[in-house]
Design a protein around this motif. Structure first.
Motif, PDB file in Angstrom:
ATOM      1  N   GLN A 219      11.516   1.441  -2.413  1.00 15.21           N
ATOM      2  CA  GLN A 219      12.066   0.435  -1.514  1.00 15.21           C
ATOM      3  C   GLN A 219      13.205   1.017  -0.683  1.00 15.21           C
ATOM      4  OE1 GLN A 219      13.065  -3.197  -3.544  1.00 15.21           O
ATOM      5  NE2 GLN A 219      11.059  -3.357  -4.542  1.00 15.21           N
ATOM      6  N   THR A 220      13.975   1.907  -1.279  1.00 13.51           N
ATOM      7  CA  THR A 220      15.064   2.555  -0.538  1.00 13.51           C
ATOM      8  C   THR A 220      14.520   3.383   0.612  1.00 13.51           C
ATOM      9  OG1 THR A 220      16.425   2.662  -2.547  1.00 13.51           O
ATOM     10  CG2 THR A 220      17.013   4.151  -0.730  1.00 13.51           C
ATOM     11  N   ARG A 221      13.431   4.113   0.329  1.00 13.96           N
ATOM     12  CA  ARG A 221      12.828   4.941   1.372  1.00 13.96           C
ATOM     13  C   ARG A 221      12.262   4.076   2.492  1.00 13.96           C
ATOM     14  NH1 ARG A 221       7.843   9.217   0.424  1.00 13.96           N
ATOM     15  NH2 ARG A 221       7.597   9.853   2.596  1.00 13.96           N
TER      16      ARG A 221
ATOM     17  N   GLY B 168      14.677   0.564   8.839  1.00 16.34           N
ATOM     18  CA  GLY B 168      15.907  -0.084   9.252  1.00 16.34           C
ATOM     19  C   GLY B 168      16.040  -1.501   8.749  1.00 16.34           C
ATOM     20  N   ILE B 169      15.178  -1.911   7.825  1.00 19.04           N
ATOM     21  CA  ILE B 169      15.232  -3.246   7.230  1.00 19.04           C
ATOM     22  C   ILE B 169      16.016  -3.153   5.929  1.00 19.04           C
ATOM     23  CG2 ILE B 169      13.853  -5.152   6.309  1.00 19.04           C
ATOM     24  CD1 ILE B 169      11.566  -4.217   8.091  1.00 19.04           C
ATOM     25  N   ALA B 170      16.895  -4.080   5.703  1.00 16.32           N
ATOM     26  CA  ALA B 170      17.711  -4.046   4.489  1.00 16.32           C
ATOM     27  C   ALA B 170      16.823  -4.002   3.251  1.00 16.32           C
ATOM     28  CB  ALA B 170      18.621  -5.272   4.434  1.00 16.32           C
ATOM     29  N   GLN B 171      17.292  -3.241   2.225  1.00 16.66           N
ATOM     30  CA  GLN B 171      16.474  -3.074   1.029  1.00 16.66           C
ATOM     31  C   GLN B 171      16.149  -4.404   0.364  1.00 16.66           C
ATOM     32  OE1 GLN B 171      17.923  -0.185  -1.779  1.00 16.66           O
ATOM     33  NE2 GLN B 171      16.601  -0.934  -3.418  1.00 16.66           N
TER      34      GLN B 171
ATOM     35  N   LEU C  92       0.829  -1.209   0.000  1.00 15.53           N
ATOM     36  CA  LEU C  92       0.000   0.000   0.000  1.00 15.53           C
ATOM     37  C   LEU C  92       0.863   1.260   0.000  1.00 15.53           C
ATOM     38  CD1 LEU C  92      -2.768  -1.050   2.562  1.00 15.53           C
ATOM     39  CD2 LEU C  92      -3.040  -0.749   0.091  1.00 15.53           C
ATOM     40  N   ALA C  93       1.945   1.232   0.784  1.00 11.75           N
ATOM     41  CA  ALA C  93       2.838   2.392   0.853  1.00 11.75           C
ATOM     42  C   ALA C  93       3.472   2.677  -0.503  1.00 11.75           C
ATOM     43  CB  ALA C  93       3.911   2.168   1.911  1.00 11.75           C
ATOM     44  N   VAL C  94       3.865   1.609  -1.209  1.00 10.83           N
ATOM     45  CA  VAL C  94       4.472   1.767  -2.536  1.00 10.83           C
ATOM     46  C   VAL C  94       3.439   2.223  -3.555  1.00 10.83           C
ATOM     47  CG1 VAL C  94       5.561   0.531  -4.447  1.00 10.83           C
ATOM     48  CG2 VAL C  94       6.314   0.106  -2.102  1.00 10.83           C
TER      49      VAL C  94
END
Length: 321
Positions: free
Chosen positions: A15-17, A23-26, A6-8
């Motif tokens: 994904q970078t944002r 704090g989760i790896a891309q 939903l955010a995307v």
């Protein structure tokens, strides 16, 4: 995880944002979005909720403690999944609203304004409550910035109308709440036309007179009936408080242009005209306007107007005796 999707989809987050915020790896974010990795650790949910700035009620739907410990704890039993599904459904429903839907909601508000003009707020109170609820729900869960701004504009108009109706029925606390909601929505819409500025009243009236175009309507402001007669009505209603000598002629011009459908507005014009004539020492001329205003105010259910008219009627009676 559907929250990432939903955010995307609706806020344009990359994904970078998302990786930076949570704090989760891309790479892991990518796997979660594609459904190739499940989030099961409560600590990871906490990172995501904090990074995305979820409000307390949304955090609780994911089984997380609220940031504000004084807030309700919520229901984490069998209803948890049902509530989570409901929140997601509301977000998706709001995301489906397009400019055509916004136009329909705006038209509905304008139609209520036309009914209010003829019948008064009491007759359409249930319709107003339903409209406010519908617009508020759409705005609250909207995630696309452009649509949210348009919905804020509609909400500001609808809440302003409800505030005006509440004033007319004497419900001052309700009026205050409606206008506070209207101001907040108007600020989000970033539209000074619906926010207003009292300090520039007289200059704005002069500017409006200079810019007034031909015809009775402006497609950019369907909530206003714009012509020389209505401008005279607004000018008279403002300047009668200042004792301006030109008020009587403004109000007479406005009255001459009334088409018989603006019952509450006509009541206000006649009330203002009676007031202005009384100040000029013409109580005999003021009396028929006060009587007609009283009849119209009773028909439209305007307690505010009736109280003012009763005060003017007493003042006219004292002047005649």
């Amino acid at each position: 995880m559907r929250l990432f999707n939903l955010a995307v989809k609706y806020s344009g987050a990359s994904q970078t944002r998302l990786s930076t915020a949570t704090g989760i790896a891309q790479g892991h974010v990518s796997l979660i979005i594609r459904g190739r990795r499940q989030v099961t650790d409560l600590e990871v949910y906490e990172w995501i909720a904090t990074g995305l700035g979820l409000p307390d009620h949304a955090r609780m739907l994911f089984g997380l403690a609220p940031v504000d410990l004084a807030s309700p704890t919520g229901d984490h039993d069998d209803n948890h999944q049902e509530q989570a599904d409901e929140l997601t459904a509301r977000i998706e429903a709001a995301a489906a609203i397009d400019p055509v839907m916004v136009m329909i909601l705006s038209t509905d508000t304008n139609n209520l304004r036309l009914l209010d003009r003829r019948l008064g707020g009491v007759a359409i109170a249930d319709k107003m409550r339903a409209q406010i609820t519908q617009v508020e729900r759409a705005h609250q869960h909207a995630v696309r910035p452009g649509i949210r701004t348009q919905l804020a504009h509609v909400l500001a108009e609808t809440s302003s109308l409800a505030g005006w109706q509440a004033i007319n029925t004497g419900a001052l606390n309700d009026a205050w709440d409606h206008y506070e909601h209207a101001k907040a929505a108007a600020r989000e819409a970033d539209d000074p036309a619906i926010l207003g500025d009292e300090t520039t009243c007289r200059a704005a009236l002069d500017q409006a007179a200079a810019l007034l175009s031909e015809g009775d309507a402006d497609p950019d402001m369907p909530y206003l009936s714009v012509n020389t007669h209505h401008l005279g009505r607004w000018r008279g209603a403002c300047l009668v408080r200042f004792g301006d000598p030109g008020t009587v002629e403004d109000l007479r011009s406005a009255l001459a242009g009334m088409d018989g459908t603006y019952n509450r507005a006509e009541s206000g014009v006649r009330c203002d005209l009676g007031h202005a004539l009384l100040v000029r020492g013409e109580p005999e001329a003021a009396q028929p306007h006060i009587q007609r205003a009283q009849h119209l105010a009773t028909m439209t259910g305007s307690r505010r107007q009736r109280r003012r008219i009763e005060e003017l009627a007493r003042a006219v009676k004292r002047s005649l005796h």
